[in-house]
Design a protein around this motif. Structure first.
Motif, PDB file in Angstrom:
ATOM      1  N   ASP A  46     -27.088 -15.495  -8.570  1.00 41.06           N
ATOM      2  CA  ASP A  46     -26.972 -14.168  -7.929  1.00 41.06           C
ATOM      3  C   ASP A  46     -26.616 -13.071  -8.552  1.00 41.06           C
ATOM      4  O   ASP A  46     -26.999 -11.750  -8.024  1.00 41.06           O
ATOM      5  CB  ASP A  46     -26.221 -14.423  -6.680  1.00 41.06           C
ATOM      6  CG  ASP A  46     -27.002 -15.281  -5.558  1.00 41.06           C
ATOM      7  OD1 ASP A  46     -28.201 -15.760  -5.908  1.00 41.06           O
ATOM      8  OD2 ASP A  46     -26.370 -15.424  -4.401  1.00 41.06           O
ATOM      9  N   GLU A 135     -21.222 -23.547   0.287  1.00 41.57           N
ATOM     10  CA  GLU A 135     -21.556 -21.911   0.773  1.00 41.57           C
ATOM     11  C   GLU A 135     -22.686 -21.790   1.729  1.00 41.57           C
ATOM     12  O   GLU A 135     -23.029 -20.912   2.174  1.00 41.57           O
ATOM     13  CB  GLU A 135     -21.826 -20.900  -0.261  1.00 41.57           C
ATOM     14  CG  GLU A 135     -22.886 -21.396  -1.119  1.00 41.57           C
ATOM     15  CD  GLU A 135     -23.419 -20.503  -2.512  1.00 41.57           C
ATOM     16  OE1 GLU A 135     -22.721 -19.413  -2.526  1.00 41.57           O
ATOM     17  OE2 GLU A 135     -24.019 -20.787  -3.472  1.00 41.57           O
ATOM     18  N   ASP A 166     -21.827 -15.944   0.857  1.00 37.08           N
ATOM     19  CA  ASP A 166     -23.034 -16.558   1.473  1.00 37.08           C
ATOM     20  C   ASP A 166     -22.812 -17.487   2.878  1.00 37.08           C
ATOM     21  O   ASP A 166     -23.645 -17.170   3.889  1.00 37.08           O
ATOM     22  CB  ASP A 166     -23.534 -17.697   0.531  1.00 37.08           C
ATOM     23  CG  ASP A 166     -24.636 -17.136  -0.616  1.00 37.08           C
ATOM     24  OD1 ASP A 166     -25.458 -16.749  -0.187  1.00 37.08           O
ATOM     25  OD2 ASP A 166     -24.287 -16.951  -1.554  1.00 37.08           O
TER      26      ASP A 166
END
Ligand code: COA
Ligand code: MG
Length: 299
Positions: A46, A135, A166
Motif C-alpha cells: 500500500d 487486518e 485497514d
C-alpha cells in the motif's frame, strides 16, 4: 542452559521496533540500514503507488545486493498473490532473500499456504519465513485457524502483524482512538500465543505526536505485544524503550533463575523470593527474558 529457541524451534528475535519503509522511496530505503530498529519491512504494497511498482521492485533488488548483511531482520511486504501485482512482487522479493515475506490481507490459512508452497519450489526455501497481516474482518474470525496453521510442517509462519488502518476501514469504525479494536486485538494475541507466534502492534499514524505514541506503546506493551510497527524513524527509540526488557524486569528474571539454581531449590516447584511466590512456571519466562536481553544488547 539458556535456550535460544522457543516453541516450534522458532528462533527468538527481538521485534520491539518494526519500521515500514516504502520501497519506492529511494532516500528512505538507503536510510533504513543506518537505523536502530530491530526489523525493517520494505513495502511493495500500500505504500507504493501502482505506477511506481516496477521501480520499487528494482530498488529492492539493488538494495539487497548492496547490503548482503544487515543489522536488522528484513522483511518484504508483497501484494496478495491473488492481486494484480502479487506474482511479480513475489518473484522480486524472493530474489532478494529477505528473512521473511509479509503477506497482506490474510483471510484464511490458504492465503499464507499458497506463498509457502511457492517458496518450497525454490532454493531460497530453507531461509525465507512468512509473516501475516491481520487486518480484515475475516482474519479476526479465522485468527485461531490461521495461527494454528503455523504448526503445519513447512508453514514457515513466525509472526502476525496487526493492520489497524485497514481493519478500522473494513469495520467502518469512525474513530478516533482504538478502544473498539481492543477486544479484537486481544483475540489476535491469544491466537498468536496459543501457537507460539510473535505478534506486532499496528502503526500510530500521527508520527509527530510523541506523547500519543508513547501512550499507545505503553498500552500495547501492557497487552503483551512483542513490538510495534512504525512509519517514521523518530518512533524507533520510543518503541525500543517501551517493548524492551527494563532493568527491573531483567533483575527479577536473573534472581528467579539464580534462586532455582540453588541446590536446595533444584527440585522445588514453588519458592519464596523477596516476599513473593515464584513458581517453576516463571522460570521458563525468566530464561526467555534473559535470552531476549542478550539479543537486544547484541543487536
Ligand atoms: N523509513 C526510513 N526513512 C524514513 C521513513 C521511513 N519509514 N520515513 C521518513 N524517513 C526519512 C525521510 O526520508 C527523511 O530523510 P532525510 O532526512 O534523509 O531527508 C527523514 O526520515 C525525515 O522525514 P520527514 O520529512 O520527517 O517525513 P516525510 O514527510 O518525508 O515522510 C511519511 C512522512 C509518513 C510519508 C513517511 O514517513 C513514510 O513514508 N512512512 C512509511 C509509510 C508506510 O510505509 N506505510 C505503509 C505501512 S502503514
Ligand atoms: Mg493494510
Amino acid at each position: 542452559m539458556m535456550s535460544n529457541t522457543v516453541m516450534n524451534s522458532r528462533p527468538l528475535r527481538p521485534r520491539r521496533s518494526v519500521l515500514y519503509v516504502p520501497a519506492a522511496n529511494e532516500k528512505a530505503v538507503a536510510k533504513s540500514e543506518t537505523l536502530a530498529c530491530d526489523a525493517v519491512i520494505y513495502d511493495l504494497e500500500d505504500a507504493v503507488a501502482p505506477a511506481a511498482k516496477d521501480e520499487a521492485r528494482e530498488r529492492l533488488r539493488d538494495h539487497f545486493k548492496a547490503y548482503r548483511n544487515s543489522p536488522h531482520e528484513r522483511i518484504i511486504r508483497i501484494n496478495a498473490l491473488s492481486s494484480e501485482f502479487g506474482p511479480e512482487d513475489f518473484l522480486a522479493a524472493r530474489a532478494c532473500k529477505p528473512d521473511a515475506l509479509l503477506i497482506p490481507k490474510v483471510d484464511v490459512p490458504r492465503d499464507i499456504g499458497d506463498v509457502a508452497d511457492m517458496l518450497a519450489e525454490t532454493d531460497a526455501a530453507d531461509t525465507i519465513r512468512l509473516w501475516a497481516m491481520m487486518e480484515t474482518p475475516k482474519a479476526i474470525l479465522n485468527a485461531a485457524k490461521i495461527a494454528e496453521w503455523g504448526e503445519t510442517p513447512g508453514s514457515r509462519l513466525d509472526c502476525l502483524v496487526i493492520g489497524a488502518n485497514d481493519l478500522a476501514k473494513d469495520l467502518r469504525l469512525p474513530g478516533p482512538g482504538r478502544a473498539e479494536l481492543m477486544p479484537l486485538m486481544m483475540e489476535l494475541i491469544v491466537a498468536a500465543r496459543a501457537f507460539g507466534l510473535d505478534i506486532i502492534d499496528a502503526v500510530f499514524n500521527a508520527f509527530r505526536d510523541e506523547e500519543g505514541f508513547a501512550a499507545e506503546c505503553a498500552q500495547a506493551a501492557a497487552m503483551g505485544f512483542d513490538g510495534k510497527t512504525l512509519i517514521h524513524p523518530m518512533q524507533i527509540e520510543g518503541a525500543n524503550a517501551a517493548f524492551g526488557v527494563s532493568a527491573e524486569r531483567e533483575a527479577i528474571a536473573a534472581a528467579i533463575v539464580a534462586a532455582f539454581d540453588r541446590p536446595e531449590n533444584r527440585d522445588a516447584g514453588v519458592i519464596g523470593l523477596d516476599g513473593r511466590m515464584v513458581e517453576r512456571l516463571h522460570l521458563e519466562e525468566a530464561r526467555r527474558t534473559l535470552a531476549l536481553v542478550a539479543l537486544q544488547r547484541g543487536g
